[in-house]
Structures are given as structure tokens and as C-alpha cells.
Design a protein around this motif. Structure first.
Motif, PDB file in Angstrom:
ATOM      1  N   GLY A   1      35.089 -43.753  60.866  1.00  0.00           N
ATOM      2  CA  GLY A   1      35.101 -42.423  60.675  1.00  0.00           C
ATOM      3  C   GLY A   1      33.875 -41.615  61.161  1.00  0.00           C
ATOM      4  N   PRO A   2      33.869 -40.405  61.202  1.00  0.00           N
ATOM      5  CA  PRO A   2      32.641 -39.780  61.829  1.00  0.00           C
ATOM      6  C   PRO A   2      31.747 -39.706  60.585  1.00  0.00           C
ATOM      7  CG  PRO A   2      34.389 -38.235  60.993  1.00  0.00           C
ATOM      8  CD  PRO A   2      35.069 -39.563  60.815  1.00  0.00           C
TER       9      PRO A   2
ATOM     10  N   ASP B   1      37.474 -62.817  98.477  1.00  0.00           N
ATOM     11  CA  ASP B   1      38.019 -62.923  96.888  1.00  0.00           C
ATOM     12  C   ASP B   1      37.950 -61.651  96.244  1.00  0.00           C
ATOM     13  OD1 ASP B   1      39.479 -64.175  95.125  1.00  0.00           O
ATOM     14  OD2 ASP B   1      37.819 -65.715  94.725  1.00  0.00           O
ATOM     15  N   TYR B   2      36.854 -61.484  95.457  1.00  0.00           N
ATOM     16  CA  TYR B   2      36.841 -60.166  94.536  1.00  0.00           C
ATOM     17  C   TYR B   2      35.485 -60.146  94.111  1.00  0.00           C
ATOM     18  CZ  TYR B   2      36.842 -63.540  90.565  1.00  0.00           C
ATOM     19  OH  TYR B   2      36.361 -64.553  89.788  1.00  0.00           O
ATOM     20  N   ILE B   3      35.077 -58.722  93.830  1.00  0.00           N
ATOM     21  CA  ILE B   3      33.852 -58.660  93.235  1.00  0.00           C
ATOM     22  C   ILE B   3      34.237 -58.216  91.627  1.00  0.00           C
ATOM     23  CG2 ILE B   3      32.821 -57.928  95.212  1.00  0.00           C
ATOM     24  CD1 ILE B   3      33.319 -55.069  94.433  1.00  0.00           C
ATOM     25  N   GLU B   4      33.197 -58.487  90.700  1.00  0.00           N
ATOM     26  CA  GLU B   4      33.567 -58.203  89.316  1.00  0.00           C
ATOM     27  C   GLU B   4      32.226 -57.083  88.884  1.00  0.00           C
ATOM     28  OE1 GLU B   4      35.142 -61.597  86.675  1.00  0.00           O
ATOM     29  OE2 GLU B   4      33.189 -61.422  86.164  1.00  0.00           O
ATOM     30  N   SER B   5      32.701 -56.228  87.834  1.00  0.00           N
ATOM     31  CA  SER B   5      31.914 -55.396  87.303  1.00  0.00           C
ATOM     32  C   SER B   5      31.181 -55.706  86.111  1.00  0.00           C
ATOM     33  CB  SER B   5      32.827 -54.100  86.858  1.00  0.00           C
ATOM     34  OG  SER B   5      33.470 -54.221  85.558  1.00  0.00           O
ATOM     35  N   GLY B   6      30.077 -55.258  85.767  1.00  0.00           N
ATOM     36  CA  GLY B   6      29.465 -55.569  84.524  1.00  0.00           C
ATOM     37  C   GLY B   6      30.502 -55.324  83.470  1.00  0.00           C
ATOM     38  N   ALA B   7      30.279 -55.761  82.204  1.00  0.00           N
ATOM     39  CA  ALA B   7      31.112 -55.540  80.738  1.00  0.00           C
ATOM     40  C   ALA B   7      30.738 -54.270  80.062  1.00  0.00           C
ATOM     41  CB  ALA B   7      30.960 -56.612  80.104  1.00  0.00           C
ATOM     42  N   ALA B   8      31.790 -53.638  79.622  1.00  0.00           N
ATOM     43  CA  ALA B   8      31.802 -52.295  78.715  1.00  0.00           C
ATOM     44  C   ALA B   8      32.132 -52.603  77.668  1.00  0.00           C
ATOM     45  CB  ALA B   8      32.227 -51.087  79.508  1.00  0.00           C
ATOM     46  N   THR B   9      31.412 -52.186  76.370  1.00  0.00           N
ATOM     47  CA  THR B   9      31.431 -52.617  74.963  1.00  0.00           C
ATOM     48  C   THR B   9      32.241 -51.246  74.471  1.00  0.00           C
ATOM     49  OG1 THR B   9      29.808 -53.839  74.760  1.00  0.00           O
ATOM     50  CG2 THR B   9      30.822 -53.242  72.823  1.00  0.00           C
ATOM     51  N   LEU B  10      33.525 -51.649  73.650  1.00  0.00           N
ATOM     52  CA  LEU B  10      34.196 -50.829  72.538  1.00  0.00           C
ATOM     53  C   LEU B  10      33.768 -50.648  71.360  1.00  0.00           C
ATOM     54  CD1 LEU B  10      36.377 -48.592  72.540  1.00  0.00           C
ATOM     55  CD2 LEU B  10      37.777 -50.526  71.868  1.00  0.00           C
ATOM     56  N   THR B  11      33.223 -49.493  70.957  1.00  0.00           N
ATOM     57  CA  THR B  11      32.818 -49.452  69.541  1.00  0.00           C
ATOM     58  C   THR B  11      33.740 -48.552  68.868  1.00  0.00           C
ATOM     59  OG1 THR B  11      30.250 -49.490  69.848  1.00  0.00           O
ATOM     60  CG2 THR B  11      30.926 -48.696  67.963  1.00  0.00           C
ATOM     61  N   VAL B  12      34.449 -49.090  67.631  1.00  0.00           N
ATOM     62  CA  VAL B  12      35.353 -48.112  66.822  1.00  0.00           C
ATOM     63  C   VAL B  12      34.848 -47.844  65.536  1.00  0.00           C
ATOM     64  CG1 VAL B  12      37.924 -48.063  66.102  1.00  0.00           C
ATOM     65  CG2 VAL B  12      37.291 -49.327  68.286  1.00  0.00           C
ATOM     66  N   ASN B  13      34.320 -46.570  65.185  1.00  0.00           N
ATOM     67  CA  ASN B  13      33.872 -46.481  63.797  1.00  0.00           C
ATOM     68  C   ASN B  13      35.151 -46.236  62.932  1.00  0.00           C
ATOM     69  OD1 ASN B  13      31.165 -46.295  64.720  1.00  0.00           O
ATOM     70  ND2 ASN B  13      31.719 -44.395  65.912  1.00  0.00           N
TER      71      ASN B  13
ATOM     72  N   ALA C   1      42.914 -46.670  69.412  1.00  0.00           N
ATOM     73  CA  ALA C   1      42.385 -47.946  68.983  1.00  0.00           C
ATOM     74  C   ALA C   1      42.048 -48.176  67.564  1.00  0.00           C
ATOM     75  CB  ALA C   1      40.678 -47.479  69.571  1.00  0.00           C
ATOM     76  N   THR C   2      42.191 -49.264  67.043  1.00  0.00           N
ATOM     77  CA  THR C   2      41.983 -49.661  65.518  1.00  0.00           C
ATOM     78  C   THR C   2      40.673 -50.322  65.535  1.00  0.00           C
ATOM     79  OG1 THR C   2      42.962 -51.835  66.194  1.00  0.00           O
ATOM     80  CG2 THR C   2      44.387 -49.747  65.455  1.00  0.00           C
TER      81      THR C   2
ATOM     82  N   ASP D   1      30.318 -48.090  78.382  1.00  0.00           N
ATOM     83  CA  ASP D   1      30.590 -48.200  76.940  1.00  0.00           C
ATOM     84  C   ASP D   1      31.365 -47.196  76.338  1.00  0.00           C
ATOM     85  OD1 ASP D   1      29.370 -50.573  77.101  1.00  0.00           O
ATOM     86  OD2 ASP D   1      27.410 -49.770  76.339  1.00  0.00           O
ATOM     87  N   LYS D   2      32.152 -47.461  75.305  1.00  0.00           N
ATOM     88  CA  LYS D   2      32.565 -46.092  74.480  1.00  0.00           C
ATOM     89  C   LYS D   2      32.486 -46.236  73.306  1.00  0.00           C
ATOM     90  CE  LYS D   2      34.625 -44.642  78.454  1.00  0.00           C
ATOM     91  NZ  LYS D   2      34.432 -43.079  78.779  1.00  0.00           N
ATOM     92  N   ASN D   3      32.408 -45.186  72.440  1.00  0.00           N
ATOM     93  CA  ASN D   3      32.123 -44.981  71.163  1.00  0.00           C
ATOM     94  C   ASN D   3      33.004 -44.127  70.763  1.00  0.00           C
ATOM     95  OD1 ASN D   3      30.967 -44.639  68.441  1.00  0.00           O
ATOM     96  ND2 ASN D   3      28.883 -45.247  69.197  1.00  0.00           N
ATOM     97  N   ILE D   4      33.943 -44.482  69.837  1.00  0.00           N
ATOM     98  CA  ILE D   4      34.987 -43.712  69.362  1.00  0.00           C
ATOM     99  C   ILE D   4      35.236 -43.751  67.889  1.00  0.00           C
ATOM    100  CG2 ILE D   4      36.162 -43.484  71.689  1.00  0.00           C
ATOM    101  CD1 ILE D   4      38.155 -45.405  70.433  1.00  0.00           C
ATOM    102  N   SER D   5      36.100 -43.042  67.201  1.00  0.00           N
ATOM    103  CA  SER D   5      36.644 -43.068  65.954  1.00  0.00           C
ATOM    104  C   SER D   5      37.767 -43.852  65.718  1.00  0.00           C
ATOM    105  CB  SER D   5      36.641 -41.700  64.891  1.00  0.00           C
ATOM    106  OG  SER D   5      35.395 -41.220  64.808  1.00  0.00           O
TER     107      SER D   5
END
Length: 288
Positions: A194-195, A180-192, A160-161, A111-115
């Protein structure tokens, strides 16, 4: 002269009784990996072995089925690159060794947590033998859809907006050891927006990005009138920020004025007293 002819007996190559070798396995971390072997003879013992990062093969001590024809183990990220093989004892006391198979373990994206307007990069384990395809879920009911041009082990969002808050990302990997293929788990993007100031571990206040609730609007938001009503006071129109000026206290000036007034009153009082005394003295002098 007699000619002697020597015959050298030829022995036909004996086919290996191992008819199915273990195959390379590629999985995402925390998933199970399994290795199998097939043997045409009578088996008295299976013993699976593992080699860590180029060391010697040693008997496995964990997992399931270490003494059977199928061995299974739950993976962790540090197991990437380990090798597995099996030693098989037949009923004649001979030991047969299978070929080794590699275990490839891919990490899941985090997961990513950014401004807002910062960049975010999602990544998994890099391996040039495999192909990567990233997918995105915007939370609009369409589910995960492929992202064009995202074919590497990393996927980056340069700017990121706030409307991307809550987007989810995962990757599909194909290549050796994968059907065929393997699939990862899902990662969530959190966009704040501001700080946010919050208490730091040291006890003071620090600026740190923290996760906020998704603020995407599902209905028409209420609007607020930001234009002030017109003023009849021209001074207010010329200086619209005058109400924001700091208030200056007049207390020191008032104290100085009161002190000066008391001094003037005292001087007048003493002058009057002196005048009365002079008049009295002159009258007494005339009587004499």
C-alpha cells in the motif's frame, strides 16, 4: 559516297576498391557499436564521418579508431538513428566514400515501483523492423523464461499482486544488424502492499509509493488469534466496540454541582442567622 565508320571506345567499369561496406548496427544503450570497412588498395588515410538526424556528414570527434578501418563508440539513447560512413584516401590521392550504415540504439526497460493491484508497463525503443520477445524471472531458481504472447516493444501487467514483488523482466530483440539477438538489461518490479506516508520535498507529508523489502514467505508464518475470548458480560457481547467509544469528561458537571451546593449552604446559613436575630429581638421586646 564514302561511308565513314566511327568507333566509340568503351571503358570498363572500375570496381570499387572498397570490398567490405559498413553494416547497420543495433545495440542497447551504453553498449559499444563498431563499424568496419575493408579496402583492396593502399590506404593513406581513413576518416570516419557521422550524420545526426538528417544533417550533413561531419568527421567524428569521439569514439575509438576514427582514422582506422574499424571505428567503435559507446552508445547513448539519443544516438538512435545516427549514420556512419568512411572516406578513404588511396596512395594515388583519390578519395573513396563508403556507403552509410545506420546505428539503432534501444533503450533498456526501467524498474517499476507500484502499489498492489496497480498496472505496470515495461518498454524499450519501438522499431517496426525488429522482433521483440519478453522474458520473466520469478526468483524461484528457474531463471528467465519466455512470456507467451509478449511480442511488442511493451509488456504490461494489468493487475500486479504482492507475490510478484521482486520479479524481473528483460527483452530479446532480433532483426537487421543483429546476429541472432541482443538482450536488454533486467528491470525489477516492486509491488508495495500500500502507499506509505513519507516527508515530501516541500516539507509536508505526502502519500508516495516507496520500495519495500521482499516479503515473500520462505517458511510457515506465525499466526495470530484474531478471535477474542467469550465474554460473560452481555452488554459487551451486544456492543463489542464499546471499548472504542470516546471517554466523556464529567469535570464541567462536577463543577456546576459544587457551585449549587455552596449556594444552598449559604442560603441556609443566612436563614439561620436571621432566625436567631429575630428571636433575640423578640426577647428584648418582652423585657421592656
Amino acid at each position: 559516297m564514302a561511308i565513314q565508320i566511327f568507333f566509340i571506345p568503351l571503358t570498363a567499369a572500375v570496381p570499387s576498391p572498397i570490398t567490405g561496406q559498413p553494416q547497420n548496427q543495433a545495440v542497447f544503450e551504453t553498449e559499444n557499436a563498431s563499424f568496419t570497412v575493408t579496402f583492396s588498395g593502399i590506404v593513406s588515410l581513413y576518416q570516419w564521418q557521422v550524420r545526426h538526424n538528417g544533417g550533413d556528414f561531419v568527421s567524428v570527434s569521439d569514439g575509438c579508431g576514427g582514422n582506422t578501418g574499424m571505428y567503435e563508440i559507446k552508445t547513448t539513447a539519443d544516438m538512435n538513428g545516427w549514420e556512419y560512413k568512411v572516406a578513404i584516401d588511396d596512395d594515388n590521392g583519390r578519395t573513396h566514400h563508403s556507403s552509410s550504415a545506420a546505428l539503432i540504439v534501444f533503450s533498456n526497460p526501467s524498474d517499476k515501483n507500484i502499489s498492489e493491484h496497480e498496472s505496470a508497463t515495461f518498454e524499450v525503443t519501438e522499431n517496426s523492423s525488429y522482433d521483440y520477445a519478453w522474458l520473466e524471472d520469478r526468483g524461484d531458481g528457474s531463471g528467465f523464461l519466455p512470456l507467451l504472447g509478449s511480442s511488442g516493444y511493451q509488456f504490461s501487467i494489468p493487475d500486479a499482486t504482492s507475490d510478484m514483488n521482486g520479479y524481473k523482466y528483460k527483452v530479446q530483440i532480433s532483426g537487421p544488424g543483429i546476429n541472432d539477438y541482443i538482450e536488454s538489461g533486467a528491470a525489477t518490479l516492486t509491488v508495495n502492499n500500500g502507499p506509505v506516508n513519507k516527508i515530501s520535498s516541500s516539507g509536508g507529508y505526502g502519500t508516495e509509493n516507496v520500495k519495500i523489502i521482499d516479503k515473500r514467505v520462505t517458511s510457515a508464518p506465525l499466526t495470530q488469534n484474531t478471535n477474542p475470548a467469550p465474554s460473560n458480560n452481555k452488554s459487551e457481547e451486544m456492543n463489542p466496540n464499546q471499548n472504542e467509544q470516546p471517554v466523556v469528561s464529567n469535570e464541567p458537571v462536577e463543577k456546576e454541582s459544587q457551585s449549587a451546593l455552596r449556594t444552598i449552604v449559604a442560603v441556609i446559613f443566612f436563614v439561620l442567622i436571621a432566625g436567631v436575630l429575630i428571636v433575640i429581638a423578640m426577647n428584648m421586646f418582652k423585657k421592656k
